[in-house]
Design an enzyme around this catalytic site. Structure first.
Site, PDB file in Angstrom:
ATOM      1  N   LYS A  23      50.315  41.937  44.305  1.00 60.02           N
ATOM      2  CA  LYS A  23      49.217  42.332  43.412  1.00 60.02           C
ATOM      3  C   LYS A  23      47.962  41.494  43.664  1.00 60.02           C
ATOM      4  O   LYS A  23      46.867  42.027  43.807  1.00 60.02           O
ATOM      5  CB  LYS A  23      49.656  42.167  41.953  1.00 60.02           C
ATOM      6  CG  LYS A  23      48.520  42.380  40.968  1.00 60.02           C
ATOM      7  CD  LYS A  23      48.851  41.928  39.562  1.00 60.02           C
ATOM      8  CE  LYS A  23      48.879  40.453  39.387  1.00 60.02           C
ATOM      9  NZ  LYS A  23      47.982  39.838  38.440  1.00 60.02           N
ATOM     10  N   ASN A  24      48.115  40.175  43.705  1.00 61.45           N
ATOM     11  CA  ASN A  24      46.922  39.334  43.770  1.00 61.45           C
ATOM     12  C   ASN A  24      46.245  39.377  45.138  1.00 61.45           C
ATOM     13  O   ASN A  24      45.055  39.092  45.243  1.00 61.45           O
ATOM     14  CB  ASN A  24      47.246  37.905  43.324  1.00 61.45           C
ATOM     15  CG  ASN A  24      47.495  37.850  41.814  1.00 61.45           C
ATOM     16  OD1 ASN A  24      47.138  38.776  41.085  1.00 61.45           O
ATOM     17  ND2 ASN A  24      48.129  36.786  41.357  1.00 61.45           N
ATOM     18  N   CYS A 118      44.981  37.626  31.796  1.00 62.64           N
ATOM     19  CA  CYS A 118      45.963  37.041  30.887  1.00 62.64           C
ATOM     20  C   CYS A 118      45.378  35.834  30.170  1.00 62.64           C
ATOM     21  O   CYS A 118      44.646  35.040  30.755  1.00 62.64           O
ATOM     22  CB  CYS A 118      47.212  36.620  31.665  1.00 62.64           C
ATOM     23  SG  CYS A 118      48.264  38.007  32.075  1.00 62.64           S
ATOM     24  N   ARG A 123      39.511  29.986  31.391  1.00 64.60           N
ATOM     25  CA  ARG A 123      39.514  30.310  32.818  1.00 64.60           C
ATOM     26  C   ARG A 123      38.079  30.412  33.320  1.00 64.60           C
ATOM     27  O   ARG A 123      37.544  31.500  33.534  1.00 64.60           O
ATOM     28  CB  ARG A 123      40.307  31.603  33.066  1.00 64.60           C
ATOM     29  CG  ARG A 123      41.759  31.468  32.627  1.00 64.60           C
ATOM     30  CD  ARG A 123      42.560  32.729  32.832  1.00 64.60           C
ATOM     31  NE  ARG A 123      42.871  32.999  34.219  1.00 64.60           N
ATOM     32  CZ  ARG A 123      43.565  34.065  34.629  1.00 64.60           C
ATOM     33  NH1 ARG A 123      44.010  34.946  33.752  1.00 64.60           N
ATOM     34  NH2 ARG A 123      43.808  34.247  35.905  1.00 64.60           N
ATOM     35  N   ASP A 306      52.539  30.857  38.507  1.00 65.72           N
ATOM     36  CA  ASP A 306      52.960  32.211  38.125  1.00 65.72           C
ATOM     37  C   ASP A 306      54.482  32.348  38.063  1.00 65.72           C
ATOM     38  O   ASP A 306      54.996  33.404  37.672  1.00 65.72           O
ATOM     39  CB  ASP A 306      52.388  33.251  39.106  1.00 65.72           C
ATOM     40  CG  ASP A 306      50.877  33.392  38.964  1.00 65.72           C
ATOM     41  OD1 ASP A 306      50.323  32.865  37.989  1.00 65.72           O
ATOM     42  OD2 ASP A 306      50.263  34.027  39.832  1.00 65.72           O
ATOM     43  N   ARG A 398      51.180  45.168  34.150  1.00 65.62           N
ATOM     44  CA  ARG A 398      50.011  44.813  34.952  1.00 65.62           C
ATOM     45  C   ARG A 398      50.426  44.409  36.358  1.00 65.62           C
ATOM     46  O   ARG A 398      49.645  44.547  37.292  1.00 65.62           O
ATOM     47  CB  ARG A 398      49.298  43.586  34.356  1.00 65.62           C
ATOM     48  CG  ARG A 398      48.734  43.779  33.008  1.00 65.62           C
ATOM     49  CD  ARG A 398      48.189  42.477  32.523  1.00 65.62           C
ATOM     50  NE  ARG A 398      46.922  42.272  33.198  1.00 65.62           N
ATOM     51  CZ  ARG A 398      45.854  41.782  32.604  1.00 65.62           C
ATOM     52  NH1 ARG A 398      45.901  41.421  31.351  1.00 65.62           N
ATOM     53  NH2 ARG A 398      44.745  41.646  33.264  1.00 65.62           N
TER      54      ARG A 398
END
Ligand code: EPZ
Length: 433
Positions: A23-24, A118, A123, A306, A398
């Site tokens: 995903k990232n 999230c 952040r 993560d 997600r």
């Protein structure tokens, strides 16, 4: 309608699971794809919510997006006509910030809503903006929008004050067509940084050193067509590795790059699980209760933040006292209260969780606080005695493709049902006994 998971715990996971694209990495790659005026084909795309939101957004600014199937997309950025991005959905994802770097790098202007994502602590994006300014752009933040423009982007020497995945990727995007050379020092080294750099290079960019802490970029005039396949998701793989170990199962996790999983494998081996590496697969098994350890999250190649909630869940069931130190994000222990309600014994002091392993967890109603914490609660539910329900699973969706069907194929017993649907809960209980 909102959904929840219902899980009947107590089954070991056995069999094979195939990991989806990262995903990232995909989020950076999709943003990068709009920088070419030719058609770019991207394969191994994970079919998850954040990716679909980003694709809709890219289409919304005029790019041509042709979804060949759930894992392959063609993108052509030559039709982009809008440089302002502001929608409810884009505000919810973190990676909206990559569109700033991509549009700035290509058109020298972009206005994008401040990123969401999230809620795992404050952040900031100061390092991204510092990078844009160093390349000659102006940056203004007003009414929740970031506006950046430049008359002329020129390479520069940029030293990041913190190791940031997002800032490293964003500066690569903004600088790959700038005039001259850019150097990013103290760059992040995550596998997805390398993947985005490889993708940009496949379109004609000149980026060297990705995967080390010094990335050198020579600006090129334009980017061209490419066909590219995204790397497998390190965190999805890690989550199945932990789920296999926690349920005392035996799972072959396919389509992975074992090198990317070394920090996770190392910890699993240390606490007594068996991990076998193959070329593009990894087998994790455990036959008894595992042991305790100390873990500190760090930028790659350290233990990934993560994976922190998932490994902490495993340690909550292991023998002895473990500590887990979260050094990347300040508020990533929100799942601890949920685990405590299942019978775990965890005390959080500052950024350290002190975990006294318990023999078992018991099923109850839970709420997923964020993506990875949600996945950790699923692992807890798989092990727990009795039934567990988990709501707010939109967070989990997600980043995990077909999570429940992949788990069920391994022998888990879980289903997605509407929230507050007592009849669906009863039906599930009757069916699974
Ligand atoms: C990326 O977030 C990932 N998100 C996160 O994945 C992941 O947890 C994180 O990297 C760390 O690996 C995406 O790729 C979309 P950072 P990002 O910039 O880029 C500080 C998931 O579950 N910082 O590497 O936002 C920051 O506060 C998600 O998939 C600044 O101070 O993370 C943090 O402490 C959650 N200023 C640290 O750096 C900045 O300008 C690392 O953040 C940027 C970051």
């Amino acid at each position: 309608m909102e959904n929840q998971y219902i899980i009947k715990g107590g089954n070991s996971l056995h069999g094979e699971v195939t990991i989806s694209g990262a995903k990232n990495a995909a989020l950076g790659i999709l943003a990068a794809a709009i920088m070419a005026d030719d058609t770019v084909v991207i394969d191994n795309l994970p079919d998850v919510r954040d990716i679909n939101v980003l694709l809709e957004t890219i289409q919304g600014i005029g790019a041509t997006v042709n979804r060949i199937n759930s894992h392959v997309v063609e993108i052509n950025g030559s039709t982009i006509s809008n440089f302002t991005i502001d929608s409810d959905s884009i505000r919810k994802i973190r990676a909206s910030y990559y569109l700033l770097g991509a549009l700035l790098g290509k058109y020298a202007k972009a206005t994008v809503a401040l990123p969401g994502g999230c809620d795992i602590g404050s952040r900031p994006i100061d390092q991204h903006l510092k990078g844009f300014r160093a390349l000659g752009a102006t940056v203004n933040i007003e009414r929740g929008m970031i506006d950046t423009q430049a008359e002329h982007l020129a390479g520069n020497h940029i030293f990041l004050d913190v190791v940031s995945v997002g800032a490293t990727i964003n500066i690569m995007l903004a600088s790959c067509m700038a005039e001259g050379r850019t150097v990013i020092e103290n760059a992040a080294k995550e596998p997805h940084i390398v993947d985005v750099a490889n993708f940009l290079n496949s379109m004609g960019a000149d980026i060297k050193g990705a995967g080390t802490d010094k990335i050198r970029i020579k600006g090129v005039e334009k980017l061209h067509a490419s066909e590219y396949s995204i790397i497998p998701d390190q965190i999805e793989a890690g989550t199945f590795m932990v789920a296999a170990a926690a349920t005392k199962g035996n799972v072959l996790i396919k389509n992975v790059i074992p090198k990317h999983l070394e920090a996770i494998s190392g910890k699993l081996i240390e606490i007594g699980a068996t991990v076998e590496e193959f070329d593009d697969a990894i087998r994790v098994s455990a036959s008894e209760r595992l042991s305790h350890t100390q873990i500190k999250t760090l930028p790659y190649p350290g233990f990934p933040t993560d994976m922190q909630p998932q490994i902490a869940t495993l340690l909550a069931l292991s023998k002895g006292t473990s500590t887990v130190t979260e050094s990347i994000f300040e508020n990533r222990f929100k799942y601890v209260d949920e685990l405590t309600r299942m019978g775990a014994s965890i005390k959080v002091e500052g950024n350290v969780a002190i975990i006294e392993g318990v023999n078992e967890l018991s099923g109850t109603s839970l709420s997923a606080p964020d993506l990875r914490a949600g996945a950790a609660l699923v692992v807890a539910g798989l092990v727990a005695d009795g039934y567990t329900t988990i709501d707010s699973i939109q967070y989990i969706e997600r980043g995990y493709e077909c999570f429940e069907s992949k788990m069920n194929a391994l022998g888990a017993v879980m289903e997605k049902i509407p929230v507050d649907d007592e009849r669906a809960i009863q039906k599930f209980k009757l069916k699974v006994g």
